[in-house]
Design an enzyme around this catalytic site. Sequence first.
Site: not given
Length: 341
Positions: A218, A238, A277
């Site tokens: 994703e 990324s 995250a």
Amino acid sequence: MLSFALGIGTQNTQGDWLEIYYPQPLLEPEESLVSAAREALDAGQGNATVSFLPEQCAALAKALEAAGHSEQAELAEALASSKRPLVAMFLETDMAPKSVAEVYLKLHLLSHRLVKPHGLDLTGMFGLLRNIAWTNEGAIDIEELPARRLKARLEGRAFSVDCVDKFPKMTDYVVPGGIRIGDTSRVRLGAYLGEGTTVMHEGFVNFNAGTEGPGMIEGRISAGVMVGKGSDLGGGCSTMGTLSGGGNIVIKVGEGCLIGANAGIGIPLGDRCTVEAGLYITAGAKVTVLDDQGQEVDTVSARELAGQSDLLLRRNSQNGRIECLTNKSAVALNEALHAHN
């Protein structure tokens, strides 16, 4: 012989190749096939790009059939009805490409899973590829786009430009088995997608990069980056490739890793690593290493952790420092998501 392929492509009005489609590229083909094709097309030795006409396809098919290669003979017969230019690419050795035909063959080999990323020399390829308008009428040279657009309008045809890029989307040329792609425009030709890979709508896979599979993508897989089996790249994350500031360091993600949403890495990861995250780890970032009791052991640059396994990288919400400790819970992909890949 490294590779051989028969292709059909598009040229501009000057006769320059814009793109080439190779339906059945071969890796390490039998010498009898290569010899038969060279003789039929009057091709020299070594790496060679040979343009040929539909009228030559019958003789080529006969030569390939006589050499015992029926599949390539059938392809040659099919190409006889082509209204577009035809090409045969003989790749004797792997060196920096010298033509568009050679670049496209190498990109096909990657997307057909015949060669893995970093397995071919692509040095200088950007200088060979033109910026192309990829339209509903095929590839068009940018300089010729205004005239083509006007012609379509005058003739009452719908005409749209999907993108302007050096690379086409992979699925217009290759659809490997056992994969899912939410938005095909986000996977470039030259991507390597292993069986069981799912690329969600916000995922992106560049050329000479990809996944071993299975995996959930994703986030962004930049050029040169390979993701190991069972790893999950969260939404908006990324990976820093060699074209985006990573220098000569080969960035990769090991097996069973999780890169959280909006996180990123500028170092290679070993197996079973987790990046929290929102945390972007660059090579020069200072990381506080903790022991199993959460006590500080050392402070190092992230590059010193490169390639190590079982790491949990997080940002301390109280003092803002980046911390590294043992990853005690490796990520496991939901098997139900990949049941029908």
